[in-house]
Design an enzyme around this catalytic site. Structure first.
Site, mmCIF file in Angstrom:
data_model
loop_
_atom_site.group_PDB
_atom_site.id
_atom_site.type_symbol
_atom_site.label_atom_id
_atom_site.label_comp_id
_atom_site.label_asym_id
_atom_site.label_seq_id
_atom_site.Cartn_x
_atom_site.Cartn_y
_atom_site.Cartn_z
ATOM 1 N N ALA A 180 0.802 -1.218 0.000
ATOM 2 C CA ALA A 180 0.000 0.000 0.000
ATOM 3 C C ALA A 180 0.842 1.279 0.000
ATOM 4 O O ALA A 180 0.394 2.316 -0.506
ATOM 5 C CB ALA A 180 -0.925 -0.018 1.207
ATOM 6 N N PRO A 189 -4.820 5.964 1.313
ATOM 7 C CA PRO A 189 -4.119 5.648 2.567
ATOM 8 C C PRO A 189 -3.705 4.182 2.634
ATOM 9 O O PRO A 189 -4.368 3.314 2.057
ATOM 10 C CB PRO A 189 -5.150 5.968 3.658
ATOM 11 C CG PRO A 189 -6.464 6.022 2.977
ATOM 12 C CD PRO A 189 -6.232 6.300 1.528
ATOM 13 N N ASP A 190 -2.586 3.897 3.312
ATOM 14 C CA ASP A 190 -2.200 2.503 3.534
ATOM 15 C C ASP A 190 -2.949 1.981 4.757
ATOM 16 O O ASP A 190 -3.884 2.632 5.252
ATOM 17 C CB ASP A 190 -0.672 2.354 3.641
ATOM 18 C CG ASP A 190 -0.090 3.065 4.851
ATOM 19 O OD1 ASP A 190 -0.870 3.614 5.648
ATOM 20 O OD2 ASP A 190 1.145 3.068 5.012
ATOM 21 N N PHE A 191 -2.568 0.799 5.240
ATOM 22 C CA PHE A 191 -3.238 0.248 6.425
ATOM 23 C C PHE A 191 -2.655 0.818 7.716
ATOM 24 O O PHE A 191 -3.376 1.263 8.588
ATOM 25 C CB PHE A 191 -3.032 -1.277 6.472
ATOM 26 C CG PHE A 191 -4.088 -2.071 5.753
ATOM 27 C CD1 PHE A 191 -5.127 -1.466 5.083
ATOM 28 C CD2 PHE A 191 -4.035 -3.465 5.772
ATOM 29 C CE1 PHE A 191 -6.084 -2.207 4.416
ATOM 30 C CE2 PHE A 191 -4.989 -4.227 5.121
ATOM 31 C CZ PHE A 191 -6.016 -3.593 4.440
ATOM 32 N N ARG A 192 -1.304 0.768 7.800
ATOM 33 C CA ARG A 192 -0.717 0.871 9.136
ATOM 34 C C ARG A 192 0.023 2.163 9.447
ATOM 35 O O ARG A 192 0.523 2.310 10.547
ATOM 36 C CB ARG A 192 0.220 -0.326 9.365
ATOM 37 C CG ARG A 192 -0.545 -1.634 9.413
ATOM 38 C CD ARG A 192 0.325 -2.835 9.630
ATOM 39 N NE ARG A 192 -0.501 -4.028 9.743
ATOM 40 C CZ ARG A 192 -1.010 -4.684 8.702
ATOM 41 N NH1 ARG A 192 -0.747 -4.264 7.471
ATOM 42 N NH2 ARG A 192 -1.767 -5.749 8.875
ATOM 43 N N GLN A 261 0.260 -6.345 -3.303
ATOM 44 C CA GLN A 261 -0.839 -6.559 -2.354
ATOM 45 C C GLN A 261 -1.946 -5.553 -2.604
ATOM 46 O O GLN A 261 -2.974 -5.575 -1.962
ATOM 47 C CB GLN A 261 -0.326 -6.383 -0.917
ATOM 48 C CG GLN A 261 0.694 -7.417 -0.538
ATOM 49 C CD GLN A 261 1.420 -7.046 0.744
ATOM 50 O OE1 GLN A 261 1.021 -7.437 1.826
ATOM 51 N NE2 GLN A 261 2.479 -6.293 0.640
ATOM 52 N N ASN A 262 -1.689 -4.618 -3.513
ATOM 53 C CA ASN A 262 -2.645 -3.527 -3.708
ATOM 54 C C ASN A 262 -3.812 -3.944 -4.596
ATOM 55 O O ASN A 262 -3.664 -4.809 -5.468
ATOM 56 C CB ASN A 262 -1.939 -2.308 -4.286
ATOM 57 C CG ASN A 262 -0.929 -1.753 -3.310
ATOM 58 O OD1 ASN A 262 -0.943 -2.131 -2.135
ATOM 59 N ND2 ASN A 262 -0.058 -0.891 -3.771
ATOM 60 N N ASP A 264 -5.740 -1.397 -5.995
ATOM 61 C CA ASP A 264 -6.152 -0.147 -6.654
ATOM 62 C C ASP A 264 -5.942 -0.147 -8.161
ATOM 63 O O ASP A 264 -6.371 0.782 -8.851
ATOM 64 C CB ASP A 264 -5.445 1.050 -6.010
ATOM 65 C CG ASP A 264 -3.919 0.901 -5.991
ATOM 66 O OD1 ASP A 264 -3.367 0.309 -6.932
ATOM 67 O OD2 ASP A 264 -3.286 1.381 -5.032
ATOM 68 N N HIS A 281 -3.935 -9.830 -3.584
ATOM 69 C CA HIS A 281 -5.122 -9.571 -2.771
ATOM 70 C C HIS A 281 -6.324 -9.141 -3.617
ATOM 71 O O HIS A 281 -7.231 -8.474 -3.135
ATOM 72 C CB HIS A 281 -4.804 -8.539 -1.690
ATOM 73 C CG HIS A 281 -3.798 -9.052 -0.689
ATOM 74 N ND1 HIS A 281 -3.174 -8.260 0.232
ATOM 75 C CD2 HIS A 281 -3.319 -10.300 -0.475
ATOM 76 C CE1 HIS A 281 -2.349 -8.999 0.961
ATOM 77 N NE2 HIS A 281 -2.408 -10.238 0.546
ATOM 78 N N CYS A 289 -20.969 -12.722 -4.953
ATOM 79 C CA CYS A 289 -21.669 -12.825 -3.672
ATOM 80 C C CYS A 289 -20.700 -13.423 -2.645
ATOM 81 O O CYS A 289 -20.038 -14.428 -2.924
ATOM 82 C CB CYS A 289 -22.899 -13.717 -3.809
ATOM 83 S SG CYS A 289 -23.610 -14.153 -2.216
ATOM 84 N N CYS A 315 -29.511 -15.112 -2.889
ATOM 85 C CA CYS A 315 -29.407 -15.940 -1.669
ATOM 86 C C CYS A 315 -29.345 -15.057 -0.421
ATOM 87 O O CYS A 315 -29.169 -15.558 0.684
ATOM 88 C CB CYS A 315 -28.174 -16.846 -1.722
ATOM 89 S SG CYS A 315 -26.630 -16.028 -1.265
ATOM 90 N N ASN A 376 11.518 1.850 1.690
ATOM 91 C CA ASN A 376 10.409 1.994 2.649
ATOM 92 C C ASN A 376 10.816 2.966 3.750
ATOM 93 O O ASN A 376 11.990 3.274 3.905
ATOM 94 C CB ASN A 376 10.086 0.631 3.285
ATOM 95 C CG ASN A 376 8.621 0.462 3.606
ATOM 96 O OD1 ASN A 376 7.775 0.656 2.738
ATOM 97 N ND2 ASN A 376 8.307 0.116 4.831
#
Ligand code: CNA
Length: 420
Positions: A180, A189-192, A261-262, A264, A281, A289, A315, A376
């Protein structure tokens, strides 16, 4: 981009842990070697000891019994209450939960279990390719406690070697592992990070922030994820320098694969050939569904999300985009491509905390002689020979690199937020 919390009711001000707890005191009770010997193919198929449920089960890491989740009949929770056994591993996604800490937990001691889980869950695509023992040994060099000591420093691999190796096309099979962080400067925004999604979700009525991406939680409470999806959908992001750097490596004919992992889609937007892209991901280009798996139109899903209505299957299950939630298996293409890690001659890791498994286990599959470069803000736990850590803001670090490669003009010709 507006804060995610603007789209989410702030009726709860609970703050939660934003990542797996790395210092769970209860892990001392676990005999990791013994657990690894119990973690076998047959175990993964075992039914809940109390109710015979076969879906989304967990294994107790203290007694190795299998019970169902809190979203089935809560027998693992009841097992914890009755026996005091605190830590269990999910058979849906391999994650670890401590009932006493009330949190996902992780430390280097869990590496072997995480990898073994990944390899046995998909034996048809990985068992011949990966020797779990070797991987576990490799991973003992990946130490989550060693974070961010060096700037621009490496062991056995220098920035000069990196630049020369790319310029002279000494590296011909470059693999990117991305997360991310490479899309943050595009406004997603990223996760962490401090201003990431989890921090913003502190204001939502969630049992813990990760729940927003858990399949079992989504089936019961799709509305929170829909609000987040609306925020992200309404933001028209452009590729960043990092996406364009991957594109430029591809244009040079040097890209073997980009594991991302993105979700987008910005790698493809930057022009990276989808055949060289493993979206581990998932993505937002199709929808199904969450309960019965029937396919639905993603355009109809987007319309519902915009109108803040839950789109339901016949369902009655909620429809979700084809991004992988915690608790769902990764795409087969991910497991089939894992073997390529042994074929790369340079691995570049960018914008990931390497906390989400099985993606994070990829780093342990890189052969020792292949250099790894990490771009990073902080070292996400990589510690080995043949390693270069370019610490800092990704775009800034890549701008420097691109300049030294003499690729400034090429970058200016690409679309996106290049900011040179
Ligand atoms: P993460 O755990 O949020 O980690 C992001 C990493 O990037 C952290 O180490 C940050 O310090 C670093 N970082 C962020 N911004 C910068 C920057 N400007 N310069 C340098 N470093 C930076 O995200 P991961 O990708 O590791 O976690 C995996 C999750 C995130 C996956 O399941 C994704 O699906 C999910 N995710 C994806 C997106 C997206 O598609 N853009 C957005 C948010 C979350």
């Amino acid at each position: 981009m507006e804060p995610v919390s603007n789209y989410i009711p702030s009726d709860s001000l609970n703050l939660f842990a934003v990542s797996p707890k790395e210092d769970c005191p209860h892990e001392d009770l676990i005999d990791f070697q013994a657990v690894a010997s119990h973690l076998v193919k047959e175990k993964l198929k075992a039914a809940c000891k109390d109710c015979n449920a076969t879906h989304e089960n967990w294994m107790c890491l203290l007694c190795y019994d299998v019970f169902c989740s809190r979203y089935s009949n809560s027998h693992m929770v009841k097992h914890n209450e009755a026996k005091g056994h605190q830590i269990a591993q999910s058979f849906a996604d391999g994650s670890f939960w401590c009932y006493s800490c009330d949190s996902y937990v992780y430390s280097k001691n869990f590496h072997t279990l995480a990898i073994k889980f990944s390899t046995i869950k998909f034996p048809e695509s990985t068992s011949d390719m990966i020797d779990t023992d070797t991987l576990a040994k490799e991973l003992s060099g990946v130490d989550a406690e060693h974070r961010a000591q060096e700037k621009d420093e490496g062991k056995g691999f220098s920035k000069k070697e990196l630049i020369q190796g790319i310029k002279e096309k000494k590296f011909k099979r470059v693999i990117f592992l991305t997360g991310a962080g490479i899309s943050v400067s595009a406004g997603i925004p990223d996760f962490r990070s401090e201003s990431g999604i989890y921090a913003q979700l502190g204001q939502c009525d969630l049992p813990y922030p990760e729940a927003i991406f858990e399949i079992a939680y989504f089936k019961e409470h799709p509305e929170t994820f829909y609000r987040l999806a609306k925020a992200i959908m309404n933001y028209k992001a452009q590729p960043t320098i990092a996406h364009n750097f991957i594109r430029m490596i591809a244009d040079e004919g040097l890209l073997l694969l980009n594991f991302t992992q993105n979700v987008d889609g910005l790698e493809a937007e930057a022009g990276v050939d989808p055949k060289l892209l493993i979206e581990a991901h998932g993505h937002l280009r199709s929808a199904h569904c969450a309960v019965c798996g029937k396919e639905y139109s993603v355009e109809d899903l987007k319309k519902h999300i915009q109108e803040e209505k839950i789109y339901r299957c016949e369902c009655s299950g909620p429809i979700k985009p084809d991004i992988i939630f915690f608790g769902e298996a990764l795409p087969q293409s991910f497991y089939e491509s894992v073997v390529k890690l042994a074929q790369g001659d340079l691995v570049i890791v960018m914008g990931t905390s390497l906390r989400v498994f099985p993606f994070a286990s990829l780093i342990g599959m890189v052969p020792a002689e292949v250099p790894i470069v990490l771009v990073n803000r902080e070292n996400t736990g990589i510690k080995r020979e043949n390693f270069l850590f370019l610490q800092g803001d990704i775009d800034e670090r890549l701008k420097g690199l691109i300049g030294e490669l003499g690729w400034n003009e090429k970058l200016n010709g690409l679309r996106g937020e290049n900011k040179l």
